[in-house]
Design a protein around this motif. Structure first.
Motif, PDB file in Angstrom:
ATOM      1  N   TYR A 308       0.823  -1.219   0.000  1.00 50.94           N
ATOM      2  CA  TYR A 308       0.000   0.000   0.000  1.00 50.94           C
ATOM      3  C   TYR A 308       0.855   1.266   0.000  1.00 50.94           C
ATOM      4  CZ  TYR A 308      -3.575   3.373   1.413  1.00 50.94           C
ATOM      5  OH  TYR A 308      -4.424   4.449   1.478  1.00 50.94           O
ATOM      6  N   ASP A 309       1.909   1.288   0.833  1.00 53.29           N
ATOM      7  CA  ASP A 309       2.727   2.499   0.955  1.00 53.29           C
ATOM      8  C   ASP A 309       3.476   2.835  -0.329  1.00 53.29           C
ATOM      9  OD1 ASP A 309       1.897   2.763   3.554  1.00 53.29           O
ATOM     10  OD2 ASP A 309       3.657   1.761   4.414  1.00 53.29           O
ATOM     11  N   ARG A 310       3.655   1.855  -1.219  1.00 55.74           N
ATOM     12  CA  ARG A 310       4.359   2.086  -2.480  1.00 55.74           C
ATOM     13  C   ARG A 310       3.425   2.534  -3.589  1.00 55.74           C
ATOM     14  NH1 ARG A 310       7.008  -3.428  -3.799  1.00 55.74           N
ATOM     15  NH2 ARG A 310       7.572  -2.279  -5.684  1.00 55.74           N
ATOM     16  N   MET A 311       2.112   2.454  -3.350  1.00 55.02           N
ATOM     17  CA  MET A 311       1.153   2.781  -4.407  1.00 55.02           C
ATOM     18  C   MET A 311       1.061   4.294  -4.623  1.00 55.02           C
ATOM     19  SD  MET A 311      -2.066   0.301  -3.429  1.00 55.02           S
ATOM     20  CE  MET A 311      -1.881  -1.467  -3.278  1.00 55.02           C
ATOM     21  N   PRO A 312       0.933   4.732  -5.873  1.00 51.44           N
ATOM     22  CA  PRO A 312       0.635   6.144  -6.143  1.00 51.44           C
ATOM     23  C   PRO A 312      -0.728   6.503  -5.550  1.00 51.44           C
ATOM     24  CG  PRO A 312       1.314   4.996  -8.135  1.00 51.44           C
ATOM     25  CD  PRO A 312       1.055   3.944  -7.106  1.00 51.44           C
ATOM     26  N   PRO A 313      -0.992   7.781  -5.276  1.00 55.16           N
ATOM     27  CA  PRO A 313      -2.257   8.192  -4.646  1.00 55.16           C
ATOM     28  C   PRO A 313      -3.521   7.672  -5.340  1.00 55.16           C
ATOM     29  CG  PRO A 313      -0.710  10.011  -4.609  1.00 55.16           C
ATOM     30  CD  PRO A 313      -0.053   8.917  -5.399  1.00 55.16           C
ATOM     31  N   PRO A 314      -3.628   7.696  -6.693  1.00 54.72           N
ATOM     32  CA  PRO A 314      -4.863   7.168  -7.301  1.00 54.72           C
ATOM     33  C   PRO A 314      -5.087   5.692  -6.964  1.00 54.72           C
ATOM     34  CG  PRO A 314      -3.615   8.426  -8.908  1.00 54.72           C
ATOM     35  CD  PRO A 314      -2.720   8.246  -7.729  1.00 54.72           C
ATOM     36  N   GLU A 315      -4.001   4.938  -6.898  1.00 53.47           N
ATOM     37  CA  GLU A 315      -4.120   3.514  -6.605  1.00 53.47           C
ATOM     38  C   GLU A 315      -4.482   3.274  -5.150  1.00 53.47           C
ATOM     39  OE1 GLU A 315      -1.964  -0.189  -8.753  1.00 53.47           O
ATOM     40  OE2 GLU A 315      -0.695   1.428  -7.984  1.00 53.47           O
ATOM     41  N   GLN A 316      -3.951   4.092  -4.255  1.00 56.55           N
ATOM     42  CA  GLN A 316      -4.336   3.997  -2.844  1.00 56.55           C
ATOM     43  C   GLN A 316      -5.823   4.288  -2.678  1.00 56.55           C
ATOM     44  OE1 GLN A 316      -1.683   6.701  -0.789  1.00 56.55           O
ATOM     45  NE2 GLN A 316      -0.122   5.120  -0.492  1.00 56.55           N
ATOM     46  N   GLU A 317      -6.322   5.269  -3.425  1.00 51.83           N
ATOM     47  CA  GLU A 317      -7.757   5.580  -3.365  1.00 51.83           C
ATOM     48  C   GLU A 317      -8.586   4.410  -3.889  1.00 51.83           C
ATOM     49  OE1 GLU A 317     -10.930   9.064  -4.779  1.00 51.83           O
ATOM     50  OE2 GLU A 317      -8.803   9.212  -5.333  1.00 51.83           O
ATOM     51  N   LEU A 318      -8.128   3.771  -4.970  1.00 48.23           N
ATOM     52  CA  LEU A 318      -8.814   2.590  -5.489  1.00 48.23           C
ATOM     53  C   LEU A 318      -8.824   1.469  -4.454  1.00 48.23           C
ATOM     54  CD1 LEU A 318      -7.275   2.501  -9.090  1.00 48.23           C
ATOM     55  CD2 LEU A 318      -9.689   2.916  -8.559  1.00 48.23           C
ATOM     56  N   PHE A 319      -7.690   1.251  -3.802  1.00 54.26           N
ATOM     57  CA  PHE A 319      -7.582   0.203  -2.791  1.00 54.26           C
ATOM     58  C   PHE A 319      -8.527   0.499  -1.620  1.00 54.26           C
ATOM     59  CE2 PHE A 319      -5.840  -1.727   1.011  1.00 54.26           C
ATOM     60  CZ  PHE A 319      -5.513  -3.010   0.583  1.00 54.26           C
ATOM     61  N   ASP A 320      -8.504   1.737  -1.123  1.00 51.95           N
ATOM     62  CA  ASP A 320      -9.367   2.111  -0.002  1.00 51.95           C
ATOM     63  C   ASP A 320     -10.838   1.934  -0.350  1.00 51.95           C
ATOM     64  OD1 ASP A 320      -7.121   2.772   1.447  1.00 51.95           O
ATOM     65  OD2 ASP A 320      -7.242   4.927   1.002  1.00 51.95           O
ATOM     66  N   PHE A 321     -11.195   2.292  -1.578  1.00 56.48           N
ATOM     67  CA  PHE A 321     -12.586   2.140  -2.006  1.00 56.48           C
ATOM     68  C   PHE A 321     -12.996   0.678  -2.005  1.00 56.48           C
ATOM     69  CE2 PHE A 321     -15.754   1.431  -5.341  1.00 56.48           C
ATOM     70  CZ  PHE A 321     -16.751   2.318  -4.956  1.00 56.48           C
ATOM     71  N   MET A 322     -12.119  -0.175  -2.510  1.00 53.89           N
ATOM     72  CA  MET A 322     -12.449  -1.599  -2.595  1.00 53.89           C
ATOM     73  C   MET A 322     -12.532  -2.236  -1.219  1.00 53.89           C
ATOM     74  SD  MET A 322     -10.641  -4.496  -4.935  1.00 53.89           S
ATOM     75  CE  MET A 322     -11.442  -6.090  -5.157  1.00 53.89           C
ATOM     76  N   VAL A 323     -11.587  -1.910  -0.354  1.00 57.10           N
ATOM     77  CA  VAL A 323     -11.586  -2.486   0.999  1.00 57.10           C
ATOM     78  C   VAL A 323     -12.784  -1.983   1.800  1.00 57.10           C
ATOM     79  CG1 VAL A 323     -10.343  -2.505   3.198  1.00 57.10           C
ATOM     80  CG2 VAL A 323      -9.095  -2.854   1.051  1.00 57.10           C
ATOM     81  N   GLY A 324     -13.140  -0.720   1.615  1.00 55.46           N
ATOM     82  CA  GLY A 324     -14.240  -0.147   2.375  1.00 55.46           C
ATOM     83  C   GLY A 324     -15.617  -0.497   1.848  1.00 55.46           C
ATOM     84  N   TRP A 325     -15.659  -1.101   0.655  1.00 51.42           N
ATOM     85  CA  TRP A 325     -16.943  -1.391   0.035  1.00 51.42           C
ATOM     86  C   TRP A 325     -17.754  -2.401   0.830  1.00 51.42           C
ATOM     87  CZ3 TRP A 325     -20.332   0.452  -3.086  1.00 51.42           C
ATOM     88  CH2 TRP A 325     -21.287  -0.376  -3.687  1.00 51.42           C
TER      89      TRP A 325
END
Length: 405
Positions: A308-325
């Protein structure tokens, strides 16, 4: 003569046929104008290049197939005359000196752009040169001592593993393949409903069932609406707009939390009786045909927590959206995937196939965005997959070529 007896101009209306003709012409002008507006909109905003409006067409055996000679002008996205995502035609008889690889799978194999356009808009459409097959073809061509290597994209968005069995028998085996690669996972490997049935549950069967089922007024309306959706630019745009409005108005309701322990138990029951059975039958068929087969478990964003810490900001937002879904989703997928990978590897290797687990591809990433949404990849992500596959199958292909008379 009195004033009252003076003749007055006739106030009778126009003849009926004249009025009907007038309104018919007016309606025709409006319809033609709306159709023209629809055509312009599709060409400017959706890459329409004439011909079919839909990216896929009806197939009598596997429900859908990529539309032949279809083009999206927003990028170089093209289907050839056989319905493969490839610029050049593919002859049924393999040219002399050619090693032919088919890449099969769903939208990740096909190279679909971002499905989360509310977060990621840069990769809405990928060019044919930015897909896994294109990179893999280049890599194998460079590294193998052979006249010509073809890697043909036979991916079809939305398909499940049983469709591969159909597609192999229906089409692919007729094209003299030397190697088949399957990229699957997300669509049907994680089903937990014990009533799940590969053939009956598949979502794309609904359209055919509703039209070809009982002859009701509803089926008549749906059939004509579907015809208009496919043949009229204005109807196509209007129906898409109504679908989007319905989604916005209904809101995105959060699914209930996952009972992880129970879902894992149900998953093992369902997976063994559905997706794994189809994988086994695909492996058996290709073993019988003497064609090497590689089964790939596809990358999934929700499994990339440690990066996660290596992901660019758009990818972190995608990850957060998926995990929070959905509550419990990350734990479920993280625990389910090793079981799925172990079972696929055990089955396919017992039948002479090869297994590659690509559910975690971030080890090869260098701070560049890999995912465009939950499972679809950027051109950079597709190249990583191609490089991993090339490393895996290079020796396999070399051995196969050496044994070929």
């Amino acid at each position: 003569m009195t004033e009252n007896s003076t003749s007055e101009p006739s106030r009778a209306g126009l003849p009926l046929w004249t009025r009907l003709l007038f309104w018919s012409i007016l309606v025709l002008i409006v319809v033609v104008a709306l159709e023209g507006v629809g055509q312009v909109y599709l060409r400017v905003f959706r890459g329409y290049a004439g011909g079919e409006f839909l990216q896929y067409e009806f197939d009598p055996y596997k429900n859908i197939h990529p539309s032949r000679n279809w083009v999206d002008t927003r990028g170089v996205l093209r289907h050839n005359a056989q319905g493969f995502r490839r610029d050049e035609p593919v002859t049924r008889r393999k040219p002399d000196g050619t090693y032919r690889v088919f890449l099969m799978g769903a939208s990740t194999a096909y190279g679909t752009g971002s499905m989360f356009t509310h977060i990621e808009t840069e990769f809405d459409v990928l060019d044919n040169s930015e897909t896994i097959d294109a990179y893999l073809e280049d890599l194998l061509s460079e590294s193998l001592d052979h006249d010509r290597v073809e890697v043909i994209n036979a991916g079809i968005p939305s398909v499940w593993t049983h469709h591969h069995l159909i597609y192999l028998n229906q089409t692919i085996l007729d094209y003299e393949p030397d190697l088949i690669i399957f990229i699957d996972g997300w669509n049907d490997h994680y089903e937990t409903d014990r009533n799940h049935d590969q053939f009956a549950t598949y979502a794309q069967t609904e359209q055919a069932q509703r039209i070809m089922g009982p002859a009701t007024l509803s089926s008549l309306i749906r059939m004509n609406g579907w015809w208009l959706f496919r043949k009229s630019a204005f109807a196509h745009v209007a129906i898409r707009a109504m679908r989007n409005a319905k989604t916005i108005l209904s809101g995105n309701s959060t699914p209930p939390p996952i009972d992880v322990e129970r879902s894992l138990e149900d998953l093992e029951y369902v997976f063994e009786r559905n997706a794994l059975e189809m994988i086994e039958r695909n492996a058996l068929l290709l073993q019988h045909e003497g064609i090497p087969a590689v089964f790939v478990l596809q990358p999934v964003l929700i499994l990339e927590r440690e990066h996660y810490d290596r992901m660019p900001p758009p990818e972190q937002e995608l990850f957060d959206f998926m995990v929070g879904w959905q509550e419990g989703a990350e734990e479920f997928y993280s625990r389910a995937t090793p079981m799925i990978a172990d079972r696929i590897e055990e089955v396919v290797e017992s039948l002479g196939g090869h297994f590659v687990d690509l559910t975690d591809i971030y080890d090869a990433a260098e701070g560049t965005q890999v995912y465009t949404d939950y499972v679809h990849l950027t051109p950079y992500g597709n190249r990583i997959v191609a490089e991993r596959l090339a490393e895996t199958i290079r020796d396999l292909v070399s051995s196969d070529l050496a044994e070929t008379p």
